[in-house]
Design an enzyme around this catalytic site. Structure first.
Site, PDB file in Angstrom:
ATOM      1  N   CYS A 175       0.836  -1.193   0.000  1.00  0.00           N
ATOM      2  CA  CYS A 175       0.000   0.000   0.000  1.00  0.00           C
ATOM      3  C   CYS A 175       0.872   1.246   0.000  1.00  0.00           C
ATOM      4  CB  CYS A 175      -0.923  -0.006   1.212  1.00  0.00           C
ATOM      5  SG  CYS A 175      -1.929   1.494   1.356  1.00  0.00           S
ATOM      6  N   ASP A 222      -0.130  -6.129  -0.411  1.00  0.00           N
ATOM      7  CA  ASP A 222      -1.278  -6.391  -1.283  1.00  0.00           C
ATOM      8  C   ASP A 222      -0.931  -7.590  -2.154  1.00  0.00           C
ATOM      9  OD1 ASP A 222      -2.787  -4.168  -0.387  1.00  0.00           O
ATOM     10  OD2 ASP A 222      -1.689  -2.839  -1.730  1.00  0.00           O
TER      11      ASP A 222
END
Length: 278
Positions: free
Chosen positions: A186, A193
């Site tokens: 992120c 992620d």
């Protein structure tokens, strides 16, 4: 205390109270143009069409008698919208429906369409499944040729698009390549992620080892999901020059939401996925 990102107030990275009464003001918009300009994409002349497909697995509200309704929702935000919607604010916004009464599912849909379209500054589409058994998507093997089985040594995890230099040969092909090794972080919280990426193209055959090294190089890279997919599309276009190209990423859900960006210069929808047509 709220955090500022380049002059903007944001809820990112903070412990936040979950408001459970309908509050559209929770939605935060992030301009797409900022990142696109940084990678050479002209905001007014996009090299692709596409959308961000969000899936909400934890949508709930109260019917007019106060009985809870639970549902799965799909949100399609066009790539042409002026803004992305920041994911934490999206989660908080959806949670604000939890103790709010709505007369019908259609009222919920119209409310979501109105609020999300305003935040994105684009035409957002919403579909709701109040019976989870009717939700058509299931976990499935990635289509095409998965390149993850290549036996390669890796000792550098810095993002490097130059892995794609001289990555094509003279053979013309039409193929789909996929990988489960897409991982980025992120942009603000640095949370990992995890995603899978599907690349469908027509043109000079792309060297699979170089493509895999390129995908792995996202491993320590900080960017939002939508930005990563646009970067992949832009880099493959730049270095490999396919006549046709689609990039579709499926990210693992976090906090009840997943984000699945799709970008293409020839497809309206991914032909390799049973996306619910709007």
């Amino acid at each position: 205390m709220l955090m500022k990102i380049k002059g903007e107030i944001t809820l990112l990275g903070n412990t936040t109270e979950y408001i459970q009464q309908y509050t559209p003001e929770l939605l935060e918009a992030l301009p797409r143009s900022r990142n696109r300009s940084s990678i050479g994409i002209e905001p007014d002349s996009l090299p692709f069409s596409g959308f961000d497909l969000w899936t909400g697995f934890e949508l709930s509200w109260l019917n007019k008698k106060g009985k809870p309704v639970v549902a799965i929702a799909e949100f399609v935000i066009p790539a042409t919208s002026r803004n992305m919607i920041e994911s934490k604010s999206f989660k908080l916004y959806l949670n604000s429906f939890n103790q709010s009464k709505f007369s019908t599912t259609e009222e919920v849909i119209s409310t979501l369409v109105k609020d999300l379209s305003r935040a994105a500054d684009g035409d957002v589409k919403v579909k709701i499944f109040t019976e989870p058994d009717l939700y058509p998507q299931t976990i499935a093997t990635l289509p095409g040729n998965c390149i993850d089985q290549l036996d390669i040594s890796v000792d550098n995890y810095d993002f490097n698009p130059e892995y794609l230099i001289d990555a094509t040969d003279t053979e013309n092909v039409s193929e789909t390549l996929s990988s489960n090794l897409l991982k980025s972080n992120c942009l603000v919280t640095n949370q990992p992620d995890w995603g899978s990426v599907i690349i469908t193209y027509e043109g000079k055959k792309i060297n699979q080892e170089k493509l895999l090294r390129y995908i792995i190089s996202f491993r320590m890279h900080n960017e939002f999901h939508e930005q990563c997919v646009e970067r992949i599309f832009n880099d493959i276009s730049r270095y490999c020059s396919p006549a046709k190209l689609s990039v579709f990423a499926r990210y693992t859900r976090r906090g009840g939401l997943d984000i699945n960006p799709f970008r293409s210069n020839y497809e309206k929808y991914p032909t390799v996925h049973r996306l619910v047509r709007q």
